[in-house]
Design a protein around this motif. Structure first.
Motif, short mmCIF file in Angstrom:
data_model
loop_
_atom_site.label_atom_id
_atom_site.label_comp_id
_atom_site.label_asym_id
_atom_site.label_seq_id
_atom_site.Cartn_x
_atom_site.Cartn_y
_atom_site.Cartn_z
N PRO A 184 -98.45 84.70 -104.02
CA PRO A 184 -98.55 83.26 -103.80
C PRO A 184 -98.29 82.46 -105.07
CG PRO A 184 -100.72 84.23 -103.91
CD PRO A 184 -99.74 85.37 -104.00
N ASN A 185 -97.77 81.28 -104.89
CA ASN A 185 -97.55 80.34 -105.98
C ASN A 185 -97.95 78.96 -105.44
OD1 ASN A 185 -96.57 79.36 -108.49
ND2 ASN A 185 -94.68 78.75 -107.49
N PHE A 186 -98.71 78.21 -106.23
CA PHE A 186 -99.18 76.90 -105.79
C PHE A 186 -98.39 75.82 -106.52
CE2 PHE A 186 -102.58 79.92 -105.25
CZ PHE A 186 -102.93 79.71 -103.92
N VAL A 187 -97.78 74.93 -105.76
CA VAL A 187 -96.96 73.86 -106.31
C VAL A 187 -97.68 72.53 -106.08
CG1 VAL A 187 -94.73 72.68 -106.12
CG2 VAL A 187 -94.87 75.16 -105.80
N ARG A 188 -97.83 71.74 -107.15
CA ARG A 188 -98.44 70.41 -107.03
C ARG A 188 -97.41 69.43 -106.50
NH1 ARG A 188 -100.90 69.12 -112.69
NH2 ARG A 188 -99.68 70.89 -113.31
N TYR A 189 -97.86 68.62 -105.55
CA TYR A 189 -96.98 67.61 -104.96
C TYR A 189 -97.75 66.30 -104.85
CZ TYR A 189 -94.27 65.07 -101.48
OH TYR A 189 -93.56 64.12 -100.82
N PHE A 190 -97.18 65.23 -105.39
CA PHE A 190 -97.78 63.91 -105.26
C PHE A 190 -97.12 63.19 -104.09
CE2 PHE A 190 -98.95 64.91 -109.58
CZ PHE A 190 -100.23 64.37 -109.68
N VAL A 191 -97.92 62.74 -103.14
CA VAL A 191 -97.41 61.98 -102.00
C VAL A 191 -96.87 60.65 -102.52
CG1 VAL A 191 -98.07 60.87 -99.82
CG2 VAL A 191 -99.06 63.09 -100.44
N PRO A 192 -95.64 60.28 -102.14
CA PRO A 192 -95.08 59.01 -102.62
C PRO A 192 -95.90 57.81 -102.12
CG PRO A 192 -93.40 60.33 -101.51
CD PRO A 192 -94.71 61.01 -101.30
N GLY A 193 -95.99 56.79 -102.94
CA GLY A 193 -96.69 55.57 -102.56
C GLY A 193 -98.20 55.72 -102.67
N LYS A 194 -98.90 54.71 -102.16
CA LYS A 194 -100.36 54.71 -102.23
C LYS A 194 -100.93 55.20 -100.91
CE LYS A 194 -100.67 51.19 -105.71
NZ LYS A 194 -101.37 50.08 -106.26
N VAL A 195 -102.00 55.97 -101.01
CA VAL A 195 -102.71 56.48 -99.84
C VAL A 195 -104.12 55.88 -99.92
CG1 VAL A 195 -103.55 58.54 -98.66
CG2 VAL A 195 -101.33 58.59 -99.82
N GLY A 196 -104.45 55.04 -98.97
CA GLY A 196 -105.66 54.22 -99.05
C GLY A 196 -106.98 54.96 -99.05
#
Length: 182
Positions: free
Chosen positions: A120-132
Protein backbone atom coordinates in the motif's frame (compact mmCIF):
# COMPACT_ATOMS: atom_id res chain seq x y z
CA UNK A 1 -21.86 50.37 29.23
CA UNK A 2 -24.10 49.11 26.42
CA UNK A 3 -21.49 46.45 25.56
CA UNK A 4 -21.28 45.33 29.19
CA UNK A 5 -25.07 45.00 29.38
CA UNK A 6 -25.12 42.94 26.16
CA UNK A 7 -22.37 40.69 27.49
CA UNK A 8 -24.21 40.13 30.78
CA UNK A 9 -27.47 39.40 28.94
CA UNK A 10 -25.74 36.89 26.66
CA UNK A 11 -24.06 35.20 29.65
CA UNK A 12 -27.45 34.91 31.39
CA UNK A 13 -29.07 33.38 28.30
CA UNK A 14 -26.30 30.82 27.84
CA UNK A 15 -26.23 29.95 31.56
CA UNK A 16 -29.98 29.36 31.63
CA UNK A 17 -30.39 27.84 28.17
CA UNK A 18 -30.66 24.25 29.40
CA UNK A 19 -33.69 25.11 31.52
CA UNK A 20 -35.66 26.81 28.74
CA UNK A 21 -38.03 24.58 26.75
CA UNK A 22 -35.68 21.59 26.85
CA UNK A 23 -33.11 23.52 24.79
CA UNK A 24 -29.51 22.42 25.28
CA UNK A 25 -26.26 23.68 23.90
CA UNK A 26 -24.32 20.85 22.31
CA UNK A 27 -20.59 20.73 22.85
CA UNK A 28 -18.09 18.89 20.65
CA UNK A 29 -17.99 16.12 23.26
CA UNK A 30 -21.82 15.76 23.24
CA UNK A 31 -21.91 15.62 19.46
CA UNK A 32 -19.10 13.06 19.34
CA UNK A 33 -20.81 10.84 21.93
CA UNK A 34 -24.10 10.76 20.00
CA UNK A 35 -22.58 10.48 16.53
CA UNK A 36 -22.07 6.99 15.15
CA UNK A 37 -19.41 7.78 12.52
CA UNK A 38 -15.70 7.61 13.35
CA UNK A 39 -14.97 11.34 13.78
CA UNK A 40 -12.20 12.69 16.01
CA UNK A 41 -12.81 16.29 17.03
CA UNK A 42 -9.88 18.67 17.51
CA UNK A 43 -7.46 15.98 16.29
CA UNK A 44 -4.76 15.77 13.63
CA UNK A 45 -4.44 12.30 12.09
CA UNK A 46 -1.49 10.50 10.52
CA UNK A 47 -1.07 6.93 9.25
CA UNK A 48 1.78 4.85 10.70
CA UNK A 49 3.00 1.28 10.12
CA UNK A 50 2.89 -1.21 12.96
CA UNK A 51 4.19 -4.79 12.84
CA UNK A 52 1.85 -7.40 14.31
CA UNK A 53 2.36 -11.10 14.99
CA UNK A 54 0.07 -13.13 12.69
CA UNK A 55 0.48 -16.37 10.74
CA UNK A 56 -1.53 -15.66 7.60
CA UNK A 57 -3.58 -13.03 5.77
CA UNK A 58 -6.84 -14.07 7.49
CA UNK A 59 -5.37 -13.66 10.97
CA UNK A 60 -3.73 -10.38 9.93
CA UNK A 61 -7.09 -9.01 8.73
CA UNK A 62 -8.89 -10.33 11.83
CA UNK A 63 -6.44 -8.55 14.14
CA UNK A 64 -6.90 -5.36 12.12
CA UNK A 65 -10.69 -5.75 12.41
CA UNK A 66 -10.33 -5.76 16.21
CA UNK A 67 -8.85 -2.22 16.23
CA UNK A 68 -10.83 0.90 15.34
CA UNK A 69 -7.67 2.78 14.32
CA UNK A 70 -6.45 0.10 11.87
CA UNK A 71 -7.37 1.12 8.30
CA UNK A 72 -5.26 -1.20 6.11
CA UNK A 73 -3.66 -4.58 6.68
CA UNK A 74 -0.75 -6.12 4.75
CA UNK A 75 0.73 -9.60 4.71
CA UNK A 76 4.33 -9.61 3.54
CA UNK A 77 6.37 -12.84 3.36
CA UNK A 78 4.83 -14.17 6.58
CA UNK A 79 4.81 -10.79 8.35
CA UNK A 80 1.67 -8.83 9.23
CA UNK A 81 1.70 -5.04 9.05
CA UNK A 82 -1.15 -2.79 10.16
CA UNK A 83 -1.51 0.79 9.01
CA UNK A 84 -3.08 2.66 11.90
CA UNK A 85 -4.41 6.18 12.36
CA UNK A 86 -2.60 8.04 15.14
CA UNK A 87 -4.16 11.16 16.61
CA UNK A 88 -2.67 14.31 18.12
CA UNK A 89 -4.42 17.37 19.54
CA UNK A 90 -4.91 20.11 16.98
CA UNK A 91 -7.60 22.63 17.83
CA UNK A 92 -8.75 23.60 14.33
CA UNK A 93 -8.88 20.09 12.82
CA UNK A 94 -11.45 17.33 12.76
CA UNK A 95 -10.35 13.95 11.40
CA UNK A 96 -12.12 10.74 10.56
CA UNK A 97 -11.87 7.27 9.09
CA UNK A 98 -13.71 6.55 5.84
CA UNK A 99 -16.73 4.24 5.92
CA UNK A 100 -16.29 3.63 9.66
CA UNK A 101 -19.04 3.53 12.26
CA UNK A 102 -18.28 3.35 15.98
CA UNK A 103 -17.09 1.13 17.62
CA UNK A 104 -14.99 0.40 14.52
CA UNK A 105 -17.23 -1.46 12.06
CA UNK A 106 -17.78 -0.80 8.35
CA UNK A 107 -20.67 1.54 7.53
CA UNK A 108 -23.61 0.21 5.54
CA UNK A 109 -22.35 2.12 2.44
CA UNK A 110 -18.78 0.76 2.63
CA UNK A 111 -17.33 -0.77 -0.57
CA UNK A 112 -16.99 -4.52 -1.08
CA UNK A 113 -13.80 -6.01 0.39
CA UNK A 114 -10.94 -6.76 -2.00
CA UNK A 115 -7.27 -7.53 -1.56
CA UNK A 116 -4.46 -6.44 -3.87
CA UNK A 117 -1.03 -7.78 -4.74
CA UNK A 118 1.69 -5.30 -3.87
CA UNK A 119 2.28 -2.84 -1.07
CA UNK A 120 0.00 0.00 0.00
CA UNK A 121 0.92 3.61 -0.60
CA UNK A 122 -1.02 6.57 0.82
CA UNK A 123 -1.35 9.68 -1.34
CA UNK A 124 -2.46 13.02 0.14
CA UNK A 125 -5.14 14.79 -1.85
CA UNK A 126 -6.58 18.24 -1.14
CA UNK A 127 -10.18 18.66 -2.29
CA UNK A 128 -10.37 21.76 -4.53
CA UNK A 129 -12.20 24.76 -3.10
CA UNK A 130 -13.64 25.19 0.37
CA UNK A 131 -15.52 22.46 2.20
CA UNK A 132 -17.80 24.01 4.81
CA UNK A 133 -18.23 21.23 7.39
CA UNK A 134 -16.34 18.14 8.59
CA UNK A 135 -19.32 15.95 7.64
CA UNK A 136 -19.05 17.23 4.03
CA UNK A 137 -15.37 16.27 3.98
CA UNK A 138 -16.29 12.83 5.40
CA UNK A 139 -18.95 12.33 2.72
CA UNK A 140 -16.45 13.20 -0.04
CA UNK A 141 -14.02 10.63 1.39
CA UNK A 142 -16.72 7.97 1.85
CA UNK A 143 -17.75 8.32 -1.80
CA UNK A 144 -14.21 7.50 -3.03
CA UNK A 145 -13.30 3.81 -2.67
CA UNK A 146 -9.59 4.71 -2.45
CA UNK A 147 -10.04 7.10 0.50
CA UNK A 148 -9.16 5.67 3.95
CA UNK A 149 -9.12 8.82 6.12
CA UNK A 150 -9.91 12.52 5.95
CA UNK A 151 -9.08 15.72 7.78
CA UNK A 152 -11.03 19.00 7.82
CA UNK A 153 -9.58 22.36 8.84
CA UNK A 154 -12.31 24.62 10.20
CA UNK A 155 -10.16 27.77 9.88
CA UNK A 156 -9.43 27.61 6.15
CA UNK A 157 -12.22 25.09 5.26
CA UNK A 158 -9.76 22.74 3.53
CA UNK A 159 -10.45 19.03 3.24
CA UNK A 160 -7.48 16.65 2.97
CA UNK A 161 -7.93 12.98 2.02
CA UNK A 162 -5.56 10.01 2.29
CA UNK A 163 -6.03 7.82 -0.80
CA UNK A 164 -4.87 4.21 -0.89
CA UNK A 165 -2.77 3.48 -3.96
CA UNK A 166 -0.61 0.46 -4.77
CA UNK A 167 3.19 0.50 -5.10
CA UNK A 168 3.18 -1.98 -7.96
CA UNK A 169 2.69 -5.72 -8.07
CA UNK A 170 4.96 -7.52 -5.64
CA UNK A 171 4.24 -11.28 -5.60
CA UNK A 172 4.74 -11.84 -1.84
CA UNK A 173 2.78 -8.80 -0.65
CA UNK A 174 -1.00 -8.72 -0.18
CA UNK A 175 -2.96 -5.81 1.30
CA UNK A 176 -6.49 -4.56 1.68
CA UNK A 177 -8.63 -1.93 3.38
CA UNK A 178 -10.36 -2.76 6.66
CA UNK A 179 -13.57 -0.75 6.38
CA UNK A 180 -15.36 -2.75 3.71
CA UNK A 181 -18.21 -5.26 3.43
CA UNK A 182 -17.47 -8.95 2.88
Amino acid sequence: MKCLFSLLALTYIVANATAQDGFTIATDRDLAANFKRCFFYKRLSVIKKERVSAFDIDECKSLCDDRLECVVFQQESGKCIHYIVLLAKKKELTSGISNCDKPGVPSENAPVCVTFLGAPNFVRYFVPGKVGLPVDCANICDSDEKCVKWQHNRKNLKCKLALLEGKGILPYFVYGPKYCLA
